[in-house]
Structure formats: C-alpha cells, structure tokens
Design a protein around this motif. Structure first.
Motif, PDB file in Angstrom:
ATOM      1  N   LYS A  10       0.634  -1.281  -0.070  1.00  0.00           N
ATOM      2  CA  LYS A  10       0.131  -0.022  -0.043  1.00  0.00           C
ATOM      3  C   LYS A  10       1.010   1.294  -0.114  1.00  0.00           C
ATOM      4  O   LYS A  10       2.041   1.207   0.241  1.00  0.00           O
ATOM      5  CB  LYS A  10      -1.016   0.095   1.179  1.00  0.00           C
ATOM      6  CG  LYS A  10      -2.113  -1.417   1.444  1.00  0.00           C
ATOM      7  CD  LYS A  10      -2.997  -1.278   2.364  1.00  0.00           C
ATOM      8  CE  LYS A  10      -3.727  -2.254   2.308  1.00  0.00           C
ATOM      9  NZ  LYS A  10      -4.617  -2.194   3.785  1.00  0.00           N
ATOM     10  N   HIS A  53     -16.422  -3.454   1.159  1.00  0.00           N
ATOM     11  CA  HIS A  53     -16.316  -2.685   2.299  1.00  0.00           C
ATOM     12  C   HIS A  53     -17.054  -1.349   1.865  1.00  0.00           C
ATOM     13  O   HIS A  53     -17.210  -0.470   2.926  1.00  0.00           O
ATOM     14  CB  HIS A  53     -14.973  -2.402   2.788  1.00  0.00           C
ATOM     15  CG  HIS A  53     -14.263  -3.694   3.283  1.00  0.00           C
ATOM     16  ND1 HIS A  53     -14.946  -4.539   4.258  1.00  0.00           N
ATOM     17  CD2 HIS A  53     -12.916  -4.099   2.718  1.00  0.00           C
ATOM     18  CE1 HIS A  53     -13.825  -5.499   4.555  1.00  0.00           C
ATOM     19  NE2 HIS A  53     -12.941  -5.447   3.729  1.00  0.00           N
ATOM     20  N   PHE A  58     -15.611   2.531   7.750  1.00  0.00           N
ATOM     21  CA  PHE A  58     -14.044   2.970   7.538  1.00  0.00           C
ATOM     22  C   PHE A  58     -13.794   2.956   6.229  1.00  0.00           C
ATOM     23  O   PHE A  58     -12.694   3.135   5.866  1.00  0.00           O
ATOM     24  CB  PHE A  58     -13.036   1.904   8.217  1.00  0.00           C
ATOM     25  CG  PHE A  58     -13.580   0.407   7.886  1.00  0.00           C
ATOM     26  CD1 PHE A  58     -12.875   0.086   6.709  1.00  0.00           C
ATOM     27  CD2 PHE A  58     -14.186  -0.482   8.452  1.00  0.00           C
ATOM     28  CE1 PHE A  58     -13.205  -1.271   6.179  1.00  0.00           C
ATOM     29  CE2 PHE A  58     -14.448  -1.727   7.970  1.00  0.00           C
ATOM     30  CZ  PHE A  58     -13.796  -2.453   6.897  1.00  0.00           C
ATOM     31  N   THR A  62     -10.504   4.514   3.969  1.00  0.00           N
ATOM     32  CA  THR A  62      -9.689   3.504   3.226  1.00  0.00           C
ATOM     33  C   THR A  62      -9.442   4.012   1.892  1.00  0.00           C
ATOM     34  O   THR A  62      -8.254   3.881   1.273  1.00  0.00           O
ATOM     35  CB  THR A  62     -10.496   2.149   3.639  1.00  0.00           C
ATOM     36  OG1 THR A  62     -10.425   1.988   5.057  1.00  0.00           O
ATOM     37  CG2 THR A  62      -9.654   1.032   2.896  1.00  0.00           C
ATOM     38  N   ARG A  86      -1.070 -14.545   4.028  1.00  0.00           N
ATOM     39  CA  ARG A  86      -1.551 -13.854   5.123  1.00  0.00           C
ATOM     40  C   ARG A  86      -0.961 -14.141   6.498  1.00  0.00           C
ATOM     41  O   ARG A  86      -0.884 -13.283   7.397  1.00  0.00           O
ATOM     42  CB  ARG A  86      -3.217 -14.524   5.364  1.00  0.00           C
ATOM     43  CG  ARG A  86      -4.159 -13.672   4.200  1.00  0.00           C
ATOM     44  CD  ARG A  86      -4.553 -12.544   4.438  1.00  0.00           C
ATOM     45  NE  ARG A  86      -5.541 -12.037   5.413  1.00  0.00           N
ATOM     46  CZ  ARG A  86      -6.202 -11.262   5.452  1.00  0.00           C
ATOM     47  NH1 ARG A  86      -6.409 -10.313   4.314  1.00  0.00           N
ATOM     48  NH2 ARG A  86      -6.907 -10.664   6.345  1.00  0.00           N
ATOM     49  N   THR A  92      -4.991  -7.924  10.577  1.00  0.00           N
ATOM     50  CA  THR A  92      -5.452  -6.330  10.059  1.00  0.00           C
ATOM     51  C   THR A  92      -5.012  -5.346  10.939  1.00  0.00           C
ATOM     52  O   THR A  92      -4.530  -4.276  10.362  1.00  0.00           O
ATOM     53  CB  THR A  92      -7.055  -6.408   9.722  1.00  0.00           C
ATOM     54  OG1 THR A  92      -7.587  -7.305   8.858  1.00  0.00           O
ATOM     55  CG2 THR A  92      -7.599  -5.193   9.411  1.00  0.00           C
ATOM     56  N   ARG A 103       2.994  -6.781   9.271  1.00  0.00           N
ATOM     57  CA  ARG A 103       2.307  -5.676   9.849  1.00  0.00           C
ATOM     58  C   ARG A 103       2.642  -5.422  11.531  1.00  0.00           C
ATOM     59  O   ARG A 103       2.831  -4.378  11.828  1.00  0.00           O
ATOM     60  CB  ARG A 103       0.977  -5.859   9.805  1.00  0.00           C
ATOM     61  CG  ARG A 103       0.332  -5.675   8.493  1.00  0.00           C
ATOM     62  CD  ARG A 103      -1.088  -6.312   8.439  1.00  0.00           C
ATOM     63  NE  ARG A 103      -1.928  -5.962   7.321  1.00  0.00           N
ATOM     64  CZ  ARG A 103      -3.118  -6.538   6.576  1.00  0.00           C
ATOM     65  NH1 ARG A 103      -3.796  -7.365   7.556  1.00  0.00           N
ATOM     66  NH2 ARG A 103      -3.642  -5.960   5.629  1.00  0.00           N
ATOM     67  N   MET A 111      -6.920  -0.278  16.166  1.00  0.00           N
ATOM     68  CA  MET A 111      -8.366   0.085  15.666  1.00  0.00           C
ATOM     69  C   MET A 111      -8.783   1.155  16.359  1.00  0.00           C
ATOM     70  O   MET A 111      -9.409   2.200  15.543  1.00  0.00           O
ATOM     71  CB  MET A 111      -9.311  -1.148  15.808  1.00  0.00           C
ATOM     72  CG  MET A 111      -9.142  -2.450  14.829  1.00  0.00           C
ATOM     73  SD  MET A 111      -9.571  -1.979  12.876  1.00  0.00           S
ATOM     74  CE  MET A 111      -9.239  -3.809  12.541  1.00  0.00           C
ATOM     75  N   ALA A 114      -7.238   4.432  15.179  1.00  0.00           N
ATOM     76  CA  ALA A 114      -7.682   4.566  13.861  1.00  0.00           C
ATOM     77  C   ALA A 114      -9.095   5.173  13.769  1.00  0.00           C
ATOM     78  O   ALA A 114      -9.455   6.237  13.271  1.00  0.00           O
ATOM     79  CB  ALA A 114      -7.566   3.554  12.681  1.00  0.00           C
ATOM     80  N   ASP A 115      -9.883   4.372  14.436  1.00  0.00           N
ATOM     81  CA  ASP A 115     -11.244   4.910  14.377  1.00  0.00           C
ATOM     82  C   ASP A 115     -11.619   6.140  15.278  1.00  0.00           C
ATOM     83  O   ASP A 115     -12.521   6.894  14.693  1.00  0.00           O
ATOM     84  CB  ASP A 115     -12.480   3.810  15.014  1.00  0.00           C
ATOM     85  CG  ASP A 115     -12.228   2.534  14.156  1.00  0.00           C
ATOM     86  OD1 ASP A 115     -12.146   2.783  13.098  1.00  0.00           O
ATOM     87  OD2 ASP A 115     -12.627   1.451  14.712  1.00  0.00           O
ATOM     88  N   ILE A 119      -9.611   7.405  10.619  1.00  0.00           N
ATOM     89  CA  ILE A 119      -8.407   7.303   9.598  1.00  0.00           C
ATOM     90  C   ILE A 119      -8.674   5.896   9.373  1.00  0.00           C
ATOM     91  O   ILE A 119      -9.267   5.120  10.301  1.00  0.00           O
ATOM     92  CB  ILE A 119      -7.024   7.975  10.042  1.00  0.00           C
ATOM     93  CG1 ILE A 119      -6.615   7.111  11.179  1.00  0.00           C
ATOM     94  CG2 ILE A 119      -6.926   9.327   9.921  1.00  0.00           C
ATOM     95  CD1 ILE A 119      -5.102   7.172  11.561  1.00  0.00           C
ATOM     96  N   THR A 120      -8.081   5.381   8.189  1.00  0.00           N
ATOM     97  CA  THR A 120      -7.914   3.992   8.133  1.00  0.00           C
ATOM     98  C   THR A 120      -6.860   3.376   8.871  1.00  0.00           C
ATOM     99  O   THR A 120      -5.947   3.973   9.206  1.00  0.00           O
ATOM    100  CB  THR A 120      -7.945   3.379   6.563  1.00  0.00           C
ATOM    101  OG1 THR A 120      -8.288   2.184   6.513  1.00  0.00           O
ATOM    102  CG2 THR A 120      -6.464   3.785   6.095  1.00  0.00           C
ATOM    103  N   ILE A 121      -6.854   2.042   9.045  1.00  0.00           N
ATOM    104  CA  ILE A 121      -5.782   1.372   9.625  1.00  0.00           C
ATOM    105  C   ILE A 121      -4.711   1.237   8.516  1.00  0.00           C
ATOM    106  O   ILE A 121      -4.777   0.558   7.653  1.00  0.00           O
ATOM    107  CB  ILE A 121      -6.053  -0.122   9.977  1.00  0.00           C
ATOM    108  CG1 ILE A 121      -6.988   0.029  11.352  1.00  0.00           C
ATOM    109  CG2 ILE A 121      -4.910  -1.067  10.078  1.00  0.00           C
ATOM    110  CD1 ILE A 121      -6.139  -0.222  12.770  1.00  0.00           C
ATOM    111  N   ASN A 123      -1.778  -0.457   7.347  1.00  0.00           N
ATOM    112  CA  ASN A 123      -1.168  -1.532   7.565  1.00  0.00           C
ATOM    113  C   ASN A 123      -0.450  -2.119   6.598  1.00  0.00           C
ATOM    114  O   ASN A 123      -0.101  -3.395   6.530  1.00  0.00           O
ATOM    115  CB  ASN A 123      -2.078  -2.831   8.113  1.00  0.00           C
ATOM    116  CG  ASN A 123      -3.290  -2.772   7.366  1.00  0.00           C
ATOM    117  OD1 ASN A 123      -3.202  -2.201   5.881  1.00  0.00           O
ATOM    118  ND2 ASN A 123      -4.444  -3.478   7.703  1.00  0.00           N
TER     119      ASN A 123
END
Ligand code: GDP
Ligand code: MG
Length: 159
Positions: A10, A53, A58, A62, A86, A92, A103, A111, A114-115, A119-121, A123
């Motif tokens: 990302k 999503h 979120f 995101t 994964r 996550t 991560r 979380m 971020a919440d 903002i988004t997580i 990661n």
C-alpha cells in the motif's frame, strides 16, 4: 494446493521505502512472483477492489489511503498461497499482529486509535483473504498476459 494470491504494498509501504524488505520476506518463504507492477488507482477502482467494504464507516478513509499514492501490485504463487501470504502479512490490526509478521514488525496502529481519528488502519499490505477473493482480485488487477509462468529453483528444492 498450488494457489495464487493478490498482494499490494500500500502507499505507506511504498513511501516508507519498505518495498524491497517486504518482497524479500515473500521470496524467502519460496513464494513465486508471477506478476508485478506499480499502479496509482483512482476512487472508482478502489470501490471495485474494496466492493465488500463500500458503505462501512471505515471505507471513506480507506479509499483516501489506497488512492493517496502508487501501490506495488503482485501475484504470488505457492502451496496454499492465500493462507501462507496472510500468515507472513499478519492480522488486520498491526497492534495485535505478532513480531515476525510484516504488519507486526513495521507498524503498531490499533483499531481504536484509527477509528478515534477517523482514519483507516495503515497496515502496509493488502493480501487476498480467501481463494475466491484472490481469483476476483487477480482478475481485477492483472490482465492474463501480465501473469507469467516460469520455473524457480524452489520448484526443484522446496515443492
Ligand atoms: P485486511 O483483509 O486484513 O486488509 O482487512 P479488511 O479486508 O477487513 O479491511 C480492509 C482494510 O480496511 C484494512 O486493511 C484496513 O486498512 C481498513 N480497515 C478494516 N477494518 C477497519 C476498522 O475497523 N477501522 C479502520 N479504521 N480501518 C479498518
Ligand atoms: Mg480483506
């Protein structure tokens, strides 16, 4: 048993110059890169990628995050690659992602934090969650002729 998974480094991973470090971890595990490119996606593409999503609280941050800079998109192939990838990526929420995972080693955001900040997580990585998701995501991100079949030494020594 041999599966393909879609992995994105990302924008935070690209901008923090962690591309080499991250790719090394997948290569070290013997996963084969069968497709790779740098892409800067727009909001429409984000809605396709995160179709499950869209509408969640979120989602707006995101989308802002995934469209904020280019990502490295990869198709990784290996034994039960969806699960294996994964496992290497971690969970996550970086706060609960163990050391040794991407991560867990390069982020620690929770979380709740971020919440609270709306903002988004952040990661670092996207990785397909299921075999069905991987199939759909690979079709979205890669044309057939952008995925390459070739032999690695791992196919002689590991598989
Ligand atoms: P992933 O498969 O581990 O990436 O997680 P999901 O598919 O559930 O969510 C997609 C992305 O949305 C995550 O990687 C995070 O960047 C973000 N995200 C997911 N759940 C939350 C949440 O509860 N709060 C916030 N702020 N961001 C979230
Ligand atoms: Mg997911």
């Amino acid at each position: 048993m041999i599966q393909k998974s879609l992995v994105l480094i990302k924008p935070d991973g690209v901008q923090r110059a962690l591309v080499g470090e991250i790719i090394k971890r997948f290569e070290n595990a013997g996963l084969k890169i069968t497709g790779m490119k740098m892409v800067w996606i727009d909001a429409d593409f984000s809605k396709k990628h995160y179709s499950a999503h869209v509408g969640k609280s979120f989602y707006p941050p995101t989308e802002q995050y995934i469209t904020s800079g280019p990502v490295i998109a990869m198709v990784l192939e290996g034994i039960e690659a969806v699960h294996t990838v994964r496992k290497i990526v971690g969970s996550t929420e970086p706060k609960n992602s163990p050391p040794g995972t991407i991560r867990g080693d390069f982020a620690h955001m929770s979380m709740a934090y971020a919440d609270g900040k709306k903002i988004t997580i952040k990661n670092l990585i996207h990785a397909s969650g299921t075999i069905e998701e991987a199939k759909k995501e690979i079709e979205l991100w890669f044309k057939k002729d952008e995925i390459h079949g070739y032999k690695t030494v791992h196919e002689v020594h590991v598989l």
